[in-house]
Motif scaffolding. Structure first.
Motif, PDB file in Angstrom:
ATOM      1  N   SER A 231       4.222  13.936 -15.858  1.00 19.51           N
ATOM      2  CA  SER A 231       2.987  14.554 -15.382  1.00 19.51           C
ATOM      3  C   SER A 231       2.505  13.682 -14.229  1.00 19.51           C
ATOM      4  O   SER A 231       3.059  12.606 -13.990  1.00 19.51           O
ATOM      5  N   TYR A 232       1.452  14.134 -13.558  1.00 12.22           N
ATOM      6  CA  TYR A 232       0.877  13.311 -12.487  1.00 12.22           C
ATOM      7  C   TYR A 232       0.546  11.905 -13.004  1.00 12.22           C
ATOM      8  O   TYR A 232       0.957  10.904 -12.403  1.00 12.22           O
ATOM      9  N   HIS A 233      -0.167  11.820 -14.133  1.00  9.17           N
ATOM     10  CA  HIS A 233      -0.621  10.516 -14.628  1.00  9.17           C
ATOM     11  C   HIS A 233       0.558   9.568 -14.886  1.00  9.17           C
ATOM     12  O   HIS A 233       0.528   8.393 -14.520  1.00  9.17           O
TER      13      HIS A 233
ATOM     14  N   SER B  67       3.815   9.726 -13.849  1.00  5.70           N
ATOM     15  CA  SER B  67       4.690   9.349 -12.738  1.00  5.70           C
ATOM     16  C   SER B  67       3.993   8.419 -11.751  1.00  5.70           C
ATOM     17  O   SER B  67       4.618   7.515 -11.196  1.00  5.70           O
ATOM     18  N   VAL B  68       2.697   8.599 -11.555  1.00 10.59           N
ATOM     19  CA  VAL B  68       1.995   7.745 -10.590  1.00 10.59           C
ATOM     20  C   VAL B  68       2.012   6.280 -11.073  1.00 10.59           C
ATOM     21  O   VAL B  68       2.210   5.340 -10.293  1.00 10.59           O
ATOM     22  N   VAL B  69       1.857   6.105 -12.368  1.00  9.23           N
ATOM     23  CA  VAL B  69       1.823   4.758 -12.945  1.00  9.23           C
ATOM     24  C   VAL B  69       3.221   4.100 -12.903  1.00  9.23           C
ATOM     25  O   VAL B  69       3.368   2.941 -12.525  1.00  9.23           O
TER      26      VAL B  69
ATOM     27  N   ILE C 212       6.500  10.905  -2.062  1.00 10.23           N
ATOM     28  CA  ILE C 212       6.341  12.356  -2.148  1.00 10.23           C
ATOM     29  C   ILE C 212       6.211  12.743  -3.618  1.00 10.23           C
ATOM     30  O   ILE C 212       7.144  12.556  -4.404  1.00 10.23           O
ATOM     31  N   GLU C 213       5.051  13.268  -3.993  1.00  6.41           N
ATOM     32  CA  GLU C 213       4.783  13.592  -5.398  1.00  6.41           C
ATOM     33  C   GLU C 213       5.117  15.070  -5.640  1.00  6.41           C
ATOM     34  O   GLU C 213       4.257  15.949  -5.566  1.00  6.41           O
ATOM     35  N   ASP C 214       6.394  15.284  -5.908  1.00  2.18           N
ATOM     36  CA  ASP C 214       6.923  16.659  -5.947  1.00  2.18           C
ATOM     37  C   ASP C 214       7.482  17.035  -7.316  1.00  2.18           C
ATOM     38  O   ASP C 214       8.549  17.635  -7.407  1.00  2.18           O
TER      39      ASP C 214
ATOM     40  N   VAL D 166      -5.068   2.696  -2.809  1.00  2.00           N
ATOM     41  CA  VAL D 166      -6.192   3.143  -1.983  1.00  2.00           C
ATOM     42  C   VAL D 166      -6.099   4.659  -1.911  1.00  2.00           C
ATOM     43  O   VAL D 166      -5.143   5.208  -1.362  1.00  2.00           O
ATOM     44  N   ARG D 167      -7.063   5.338  -2.498  1.00  2.35           N
ATOM     45  CA  ARG D 167      -6.984   6.810  -2.572  1.00  2.35           C
ATOM     46  C   ARG D 167      -8.384   7.385  -2.712  1.00  2.35           C
ATOM     47  O   ARG D 167      -9.370   6.653  -2.874  1.00  2.35           O
ATOM     48  N   GLY D 168      -8.464   8.701  -2.678  1.00  2.00           N
ATOM     49  CA  GLY D 168      -9.764   9.376  -2.666  1.00  2.00           C
ATOM     50  C   GLY D 168     -10.560   9.167  -3.945  1.00  2.00           C
ATOM     51  O   GLY D 168     -10.001   8.982  -5.025  1.00  2.00           O
TER      52      GLY D 168
ATOM     53  N   PHE E 184       0.853  -1.193   0.000  1.00  4.04           N
ATOM     54  CA  PHE E 184       0.000   0.000   0.000  1.00  4.04           C
ATOM     55  C   PHE E 184       0.884   1.237   0.000  1.00  4.04           C
ATOM     56  O   PHE E 184       2.036   1.174   0.415  1.00  4.04           O
ATOM     57  N   ARG E 185       0.304   2.350  -0.415  1.00  3.43           N
ATOM     58  CA  ARG E 185       1.081   3.597  -0.359  1.00  3.43           C
ATOM     59  C   ARG E 185       0.176   4.791  -0.122  1.00  3.43           C
ATOM     60  O   ARG E 185      -1.019   4.787  -0.438  1.00  3.43           O
ATOM     61  N   PHE E 186       0.786   5.823   0.453  1.00  2.00           N
ATOM     62  CA  PHE E 186       0.137   7.127   0.577  1.00  2.00           C
ATOM     63  C   PHE E 186       1.054   8.085  -0.164  1.00  2.00           C
ATOM     64  O   PHE E 186       2.262   8.069   0.056  1.00  2.00           O
ATOM     65  N   ALA E 187       0.473   8.885  -1.091  1.00  2.00           N
ATOM     66  CA  ALA E 187       1.321   9.643  -2.020  1.00  2.00           C
ATOM     67  C   ALA E 187       0.942  11.121  -2.071  1.00  2.00           C
ATOM     68  O   ALA E 187       0.414  11.600  -3.070  1.00  2.00           O
ATOM     69  N   PRO E 188       1.200  11.864  -1.000  1.00  2.12           N
ATOM     70  CA  PRO E 188       0.811  13.285  -1.012  1.00  2.12           C
ATOM     71  C   PRO E 188       1.761  14.152  -1.839  1.00  2.12           C
ATOM     72  O   PRO E 188       2.910  13.788  -2.069  1.00  2.12           O
ATOM     73  N   SER E 189       1.246  15.289  -2.278  1.00  2.00           N
ATOM     74  CA  SER E 189       2.077  16.299  -2.931  1.00  2.00           C
ATOM     75  C   SER E 189       2.418  17.362  -1.890  1.00  2.00           C
ATOM     76  O   SER E 189       1.511  17.856  -1.207  1.00  2.00           O
ATOM     77  N   PRO E 190       3.679  17.734  -1.769  1.00  2.00           N
ATOM     78  CA  PRO E 190       4.043  18.735  -0.748  1.00  2.00           C
ATOM     79  C   PRO E 190       3.769  20.155  -1.221  1.00  2.00           C
ATOM     80  O   PRO E 190       4.685  20.969  -1.339  1.00  2.00           O
TER      81      PRO E 190
ATOM     82  N   ASP F 214     -12.043  11.229  -5.629  1.00  5.91           N
ATOM     83  CA  ASP F 214     -11.820  12.279  -6.639  1.00  5.91           C
ATOM     84  C   ASP F 214     -10.851  11.806  -7.723  1.00  5.91           C
ATOM     85  O   ASP F 214     -10.769  12.421  -8.781  1.00  5.91           O
ATOM     86  N   LEU F 215     -10.125  10.712  -7.475  1.00  4.90           N
ATOM     87  CA  LEU F 215      -9.182  10.204  -8.478  1.00  4.90           C
ATOM     88  C   LEU F 215      -9.729   8.973  -9.210  1.00  4.90           C
ATOM     89  O   LEU F 215      -9.024   8.352 -10.002  1.00  4.90           O
ATOM     90  N   PHE F 216     -10.993   8.646  -8.941  1.00  5.86           N
ATOM     91  CA  PHE F 216     -11.587   7.455  -9.577  1.00  5.86           C
ATOM     92  C   PHE F 216     -11.484   7.523 -11.100  1.00  5.86           C
ATOM     93  O   PHE F 216     -11.023   6.588 -11.755  1.00  5.86           O
TER      94      PHE F 216
HETATM   95  N1  GLU Z   1      -0.444  13.091  -5.184  1.00  5.93           N
HETATM   96  C1  GLU Z   1      -1.847  12.949  -5.337  1.00  5.93           C
HETATM   97  C2  GLU Z   1      -2.570  13.920  -4.432  1.00  5.93           C
HETATM   98  O1  GLU Z   1      -1.973  14.548  -3.597  1.00  5.93           O
HETATM   99  C3  GLU Z   1      -2.330  11.540  -5.028  1.00  5.93           C
HETATM  100  C4  GLU Z   1      -1.868  10.554  -6.007  1.00  5.93           C
HETATM  101  C5  GLU Z   1      -2.501   9.172  -5.905  1.00  5.93           C
HETATM  102  O2  GLU Z   1      -2.858   8.726  -4.813  1.00  5.93           O
HETATM  103  O3  GLU Z   1      -2.603   8.529  -6.937  1.00  5.93           O
HETATM  104  O4  GLU Z   1      -3.742  14.087  -4.556  1.00  5.93           O
END
Ligand code: GLU
Length: 292
Positions: free
Chosen positions: A202-204, A206-208, A41-43, A220-222, A5-11, A224-226
């Motif tokens: 881009s976000y798309h 790098s996340v992949v 860290i999605e920076d 597992v994420r919000g 699992f991961r949590f991937a916030p942007s700072p 809003d990213l469905f």
């Molecule tokens: N970095 C993204 C955000 O802060 C989340 C990326 C993800 O969970 O896929 O919303």
């Protein structure tokens, strides 16, 4: 293999209750399943990310009682990995440069909208209205040589045709209650940006790339990213990457029913901590059991 699992916030701001919910949920699921929990860290956006926000993420996560593995993957340190994936898509003939500025794009959209509604993506942004896909190789080469800034876009029609019908397993729920086997609809995003002249990602993208490199098996994420998952699953298929399982969770809303924002003081973890809240209070506030 244990699940990952991961949590991937942007700072790009301080964490709020919504982040706490996502981080704690991932952490709890990892613990309950004997899995691993990673922090990423999605920076990649230097204009919005700041070192003090990154430092605050570590501090707030530790305060919450979340333990993550070292080393933390910081996207800004892995640009070469994203460039490699982008080149692969380019070799498949699925990427083209577009040269319009934001202002030009806005003007083009306004022009189209005079003839009728112009489609918007699930986040509400108008689809790319430009005609850069039609430029000849010579015109492209000339524009690039002129030093003009550009965005590298996915040729969505070609990409979707190449990938064929694809689906992912959704263990959570989309905004309209979608669950189970979900067929992708990446076309609703139009020709998304995969990279720019200065940053080949881009976000798309790098996340992949990161979810694969880090061996993430459960995203597992919000919620809003469905819809973004349609793009992610498409990129995974085109790049020959494994598909994780997705679980989109509900969003924590403010009292007026709006999505939380990083600038809303009332729900910021630092503000709540300063006001005397404990990690157990935070768990209660987001509806998670205290034991984890
Ligand atoms: N970095 C993204 C955000 O802060 C989340 C990326 C993800 O969970 O896929 O919303």
């Amino acid at each position: 293999m244990p699940p990952v699992f991961r949590f991937a916030p942007s700072p790009n701001g301080y964490l709020h209750l919504g982040h706490a919910y996502s981080a704690l949920l991932n952490f709890d699921l990892a613990r309950q399943s004997g899995g691993r929990f990673l922090l990423r860290i999605e920076d990649i956006d230097p204009a919005r990310c700041r070192p003090e926000f990154e430092a605050a993420i570590y501090e707030d996560m530790a305060w919450l009682g979340v333990h993550w593995e070292q080393a933390v993957r910081r996207q800004s340190e892995h640009i070469a990995d994203y460039r490699c994936a982008l080149n692969k898509l380019a070799r498949l003939g699925l990427v083209y440069p577009s040269f319009e500025s934001r202002a030009e794009i806005a003007r083009l959209v306004a022009e189209r909208e005079r003839q009728g509604p112009w489609p918007r993506d699930p986040d509400g942004a108008p689809l790319y209205p430009g005609a850069a896909k039609q430029l000849s190789e010579a015109e492209r080469a000339q524009l690039m040589a002129s030093g003009a800034p550009y965005a590298l876009r996915l040729d969505m029609a070609a990409a979707a045709a190449r990938a064929g019908q694809i689906s992912w397993t959704e263990q959570g729920e989309g905004p309209a209650g979608e669950t189970g086997r979900i067929f992708t609809r990446p076309q609703v995003w139009g020709d998304v940006i995969l990279g720019r002249k200065e940053t080949p990602t881009s976000y798309h993208l790098s996340v992949v790339v990161d979810d694969t490199i880090q061996g993430v098996s459960e995203v597992v994420r919000g919620r809003d990213l469905f819809h973004a998952s349609s793009v992610h699953v498409l990129l995974q298929r085109l790049l020959g990457l494994p598909l994780p399982i997705y679980r989109h969770h509900c969003l924590i809303m403010d009292e007026a029913g709006h999505k939380l924002s990083k600038s809303t003081q009332a729900t910021g973890l630092r503000e709540l901590r300063a006001a005397g809240a404990t990690p157990a209070d935070i768990r209660r506030m987001v509806g998670l059991p205290s034991s984890g």
